[in-house]
Design a protein around this motif. Structure first.
Motif, mmCIF file in Angstrom:
data_model
loop_
_atom_site.group_PDB
_atom_site.id
_atom_site.type_symbol
_atom_site.label_atom_id
_atom_site.label_comp_id
_atom_site.label_asym_id
_atom_site.label_seq_id
_atom_site.Cartn_x
_atom_site.Cartn_y
_atom_site.Cartn_z
ATOM 1 N N TYR A 59 36.746 48.472 32.659
ATOM 2 C CA TYR A 59 37.909 47.909 33.017
ATOM 3 C C TYR A 59 38.712 47.684 32.089
ATOM 4 C CZ TYR A 59 36.109 46.813 37.440
ATOM 5 O OH TYR A 59 35.247 46.490 38.679
ATOM 6 N N TYR A 60 40.122 48.415 32.650
ATOM 7 C CA TYR A 60 40.992 47.960 31.250
ATOM 8 C C TYR A 60 41.965 47.318 31.724
ATOM 9 C CZ TYR A 60 39.135 51.124 27.736
ATOM 10 O OH TYR A 60 38.067 51.776 27.074
ATOM 11 N N THR A 61 42.588 46.837 30.986
ATOM 12 C CA THR A 61 44.126 45.738 31.537
ATOM 13 C C THR A 61 45.391 46.437 31.592
ATOM 14 O OG1 THR A 61 44.774 45.050 29.395
ATOM 15 C CG2 THR A 61 43.079 43.774 30.311
ATOM 16 N N GLU A 62 46.346 46.402 32.565
ATOM 17 C CA GLU A 62 47.563 46.687 31.854
ATOM 18 C C GLU A 62 47.912 46.721 30.583
ATOM 19 O OE1 GLU A 62 49.615 48.342 34.860
ATOM 20 O OE2 GLU A 62 47.206 47.808 35.531
ATOM 21 N N PRO A 63 48.749 47.455 29.911
ATOM 22 C CA PRO A 63 49.538 47.085 28.356
ATOM 23 C C PRO A 63 50.261 45.887 28.629
ATOM 24 C CG PRO A 63 50.321 49.204 29.384
ATOM 25 C CD PRO A 63 49.409 48.380 30.792
ATOM 26 N N GLN A 64 49.789 44.985 26.949
ATOM 27 C CA GLN A 64 50.383 43.929 26.965
ATOM 28 C C GLN A 64 51.004 43.592 25.646
ATOM 29 O OE1 GLN A 64 48.290 41.085 28.047
ATOM 30 N NE2 GLN A 64 48.402 42.782 29.992
ATOM 31 N N ILE A 80 43.751 46.502 27.127
ATOM 32 C CA ILE A 80 42.868 46.191 26.731
ATOM 33 C C ILE A 80 41.885 46.298 26.611
ATOM 34 C CG2 ILE A 80 41.752 44.243 25.420
ATOM 35 C CD1 ILE A 80 44.259 44.944 24.094
ATOM 36 N N TYR A 81 40.277 46.505 27.150
ATOM 37 C CA TYR A 81 39.580 47.230 26.699
ATOM 38 C C TYR A 81 38.410 45.542 27.681
ATOM 39 C CZ TYR A 81 34.550 49.220 28.053
ATOM 40 O OH TYR A 81 33.026 49.657 28.746
ATOM 41 N N ASP A 87 46.158 42.404 34.997
ATOM 42 C CA ASP A 87 47.383 41.909 33.451
ATOM 43 C C ASP A 87 46.687 39.980 32.782
ATOM 44 O OD1 ASP A 87 49.066 41.064 31.482
ATOM 45 O OD2 ASP A 87 50.794 41.071 33.222
ATOM 46 N N PRO A 88 45.894 40.406 31.626
ATOM 47 C CA PRO A 88 45.884 38.682 30.878
ATOM 48 C C PRO A 88 46.691 38.156 30.469
ATOM 49 C CG PRO A 88 43.536 40.376 30.546
ATOM 50 C CD PRO A 88 45.382 41.039 30.984
ATOM 51 N N ASN A 89 47.958 38.536 30.639
ATOM 52 C CA ASN A 89 48.982 38.409 29.294
ATOM 53 C C ASN A 89 48.694 37.308 28.532
ATOM 54 O OD1 ASN A 89 51.762 37.695 29.711
ATOM 55 N ND2 ASN A 89 51.999 35.829 30.746
ATOM 56 N N TYR A 90 48.203 38.234 27.460
ATOM 57 C CA TYR A 90 47.806 37.628 26.523
ATOM 58 C C TYR A 90 49.101 37.567 25.045
ATOM 59 C CZ TYR A 90 42.989 39.457 27.684
ATOM 60 O OH TYR A 90 41.705 39.899 27.959
ATOM 61 N N LEU A 91 48.552 35.840 25.029
ATOM 62 C CA LEU A 91 49.724 35.815 23.528
ATOM 63 C C LEU A 91 50.550 35.511 23.511
ATOM 64 C CD1 LEU A 91 48.988 37.284 20.790
ATOM 65 C CD2 LEU A 91 48.197 34.718 21.381
#
Length: 541
Positions: A72-77, A85-86, A418-422
């Motif tokens: 899986y890959y995330t949406e663009p962060q 992100i992988y 979408d982890p919504n990092y940072l």
């Protein structure tokens, strides 16, 4: 496909467990142990009968292999320069527990006390400790803190000499040496426990499911992709619809359907079953079984930045660089189950970036090898040609929250992850604080004595802004996704009760990392297995 009432001639079981990962294998074993109930374990992947899933260092060969990994890959962060992100997820018997790096960490005691304080009675540290102990056949034996007769073997390997330098560096800065991260205290520096037995991976698939499959009351269906849960007119779960190589079929459950598909796929199955935010379901023309807006929300993960250092003395690179040396290590493993390939053991630490903090807020991984994993098929671990080591920095309790949403009712369609990092200032500050802490360690006498040069980020990266920019560009998931079917009170945002029952319907539970209210401080395989042990007691005692 949308759910419908099951036909009377549907194959029937008492319990259907969806997903044969770390939690699902335990659930299948515990539910079938009495011999009273008929159990079906449904797994979307295959059997995972591979040499690479048993050899500890084999995880590098599985990192991008589609046979074992959903890739899986995330949406663009947005806060990571719009990178995708992988996020690898295990595919097949054993799930992510069959392809991870085997680090066994429970988390901090207060992580679970937070779960209890969030409206989950029975989930405080003292409540869950007996279930951790039940899992463990610990190298130190049975004690107040550990189990000595459990199914999962927890081991500790020899320390690489350069890893000792890392532990000394932490002590030089005033941080304690910790001989046991899973004991009374997590704070300090030491060597990670790993779940191996006689040089081989010891996952819930090998330690629980392998023996359980001999029972006549347990069936295992592989290559079975669950489209949705089926409900009757009273909103009671009565089975699942599954796509297999032979076609589509419906399977009935007399008692319960139990989703153990993980933090990405459990919410996807719920949404395809009409359980989730009504606005999303209506937009996708999925009939609403239950408006439950928390499904897919509260996604959390540990984001990890990497420092690459060239050493002035031998590291594990010198044992593994080049075909000849790798061949010698491979032979050592085949003959004796020894050497570099028999372990993923690393040094690490749980440290406070400031003495004013009440708990450790930064997790560090010290790897006495420097490498990169290539996105080839099968994947390839590229060992650096120099003596080197890596320091990974991961803030322990991020506050950013993301979500998982299906993009279509089609079971084959990719979800939006979408982890919504940072996203929060807190998380950005913690990232910088973690980088500063690594820099302080590299300036200690203990690490300076074994260091030739810091290669990345390098001495030119000095300011907080520069460190944050480096972290954005050189960080990624450490693969601890959780929280998307949050456990909590029936407040409209939680998905399951403290008994892990899905709100608003009957006969449906979720038992995997998606139920975590908050991300634990560390690797999540151990707490995921604990959740399954505790859930099994709730169901069958």
């Amino acid at each position: 496909m949308t759910p419908k009432r099951s036909r009377p001639d549907t194959p029937t079981y008492d319990y259907i467990v969806v997903g044969a990962g770390s939690a699902g294998c335990i659930m299948a074993e515990r539910l079938s142990a009495s011999g009273v109930h008929r159990i079906l374990l449904v797994e979307a992947g295959g059997e995972n009968k591979s040499f690479w899933t048993r050899m500890p260092m084999g995880f590098g060969m599985l990192f991008h292999n589609e046979k074992f990994n959903w890739r899986y890959y995330t949406e663009p962060q947005p806060k990571l320069s719009n990178k995708r992100i992988y996020v690898p997820r295990g595919k097949g018997i054993g799930g992510s527990g069959a392809i991870n790096a085997l680090v066994y960490v429970r988390g901090q005691c207060w992580d679970f006390d937070d779960w209890k304080a969030a409206g989950n009675p029975g989930w405080g540290y003292e409540d869950v400790l007996p279930y951790f102990k039940r899992i463990e056949n610990h190298w130190s034996g049975g004690s107040r803190w550990h189990g000595g007769e459990g199914r999962i073997h927890i081991t500790r390997d020899d320390v690489h000499p350069i890893s000792e330098s890392f532990i000394l560096a932490c002590e030089e800065l005033g941080h304690p040496k910790n001989p046991d991260f899973n004991g009374q205290h997590i704070e300090g520096a030491g060597i990670y426990d790993i779940n191996t037995h006689r040089g081989q991976r010891d996952s819930s698939a090998t330690a629980y499911l392998a023996d359980a499959r001999r029972r006549k009351n347990l069936d295992v269906l592989t290559q079975g992709l669950v489209e949705c849960v089926l409900f009757d007119d009273t909103r009671k779960a009565i089975g699942v619809r599954v796509t297999t190589p032979a076609g589509q079929q419906e399977i009935h459950a007399r008692a319960e359907v139990i989703l153990c598909a993980g933090a990405i796929d459990s919410p996807k199955i719920l949404q395809r079953s009409g359980i989730g935010d009504a606005s999303l379901l209506q937009r996708l023309q999925i009939p609403v079984t239950r408006h439950l807006p928390g499904v897919g929300r509260n996604l959390q993960d540990h984001l990890c930045g990497k420092f690459f250092v060239q050493a002035n003395r031998p590291t594990a690179n010198d044992q593994m660089h080049g075909v000849l040396k790798q061949g010698m290590q491979f032979l050592n493993y085949l003959l004796f189950r020894k050497g570099v390939m028999a372990t993923t053991a690393k040094a690490g630490a749980f440290l406070r970036s400031s003495p004013n903090l009440p708990h450790p807020n930064i997790q560090l991984y010290f790897n006495p090898m420097s490498y990169s994993i290539q996105e080839s098929r099968p994947s390839k671990v590229a060992i650096e040609p120099y003596s080197g080591f890596m320091l990974f920095v991961s803030p322990s309790r991020p506050t950013s929250r993301g979500q998982v949403q299906i993009s279509s009712p089609d079971v084959q369609a990719a979800a939006r992850i979408d982890p919504n990092y940072l996203a929060t200032e807190h998380d950005r500050a913690e990232a910088v604080a973690g980088c500063r802490l690594v820099r302080q360690l590299l300036e200690t006498d203990a690490l300076k004595a074994v260091t030739s040069s810091e290669l990345k980020p390098g001495p030119s990266v000095k300011s907080d802004a520069d460190l944050l920019d480096y972290y954005r560009e050189n960080s990624g998931s450490i693969y601890h996704l959780c929280g998307t079917c949050r456990m909590g009170p029936d407040d409209g945002q939680s998905v399951v009760s403290p008994e892990l029952k899905v709100y608003g319907v009957e006969g449906l539970r979720v038992v995997d990392a998606s139920v975590f209210p908050n991300l634990t401080s560390g690797n999540i395989n151990a707490p995921t297995m604990m959740v399954a042990e505790k859930a099994a007691d709730m169901i069958v005692g």
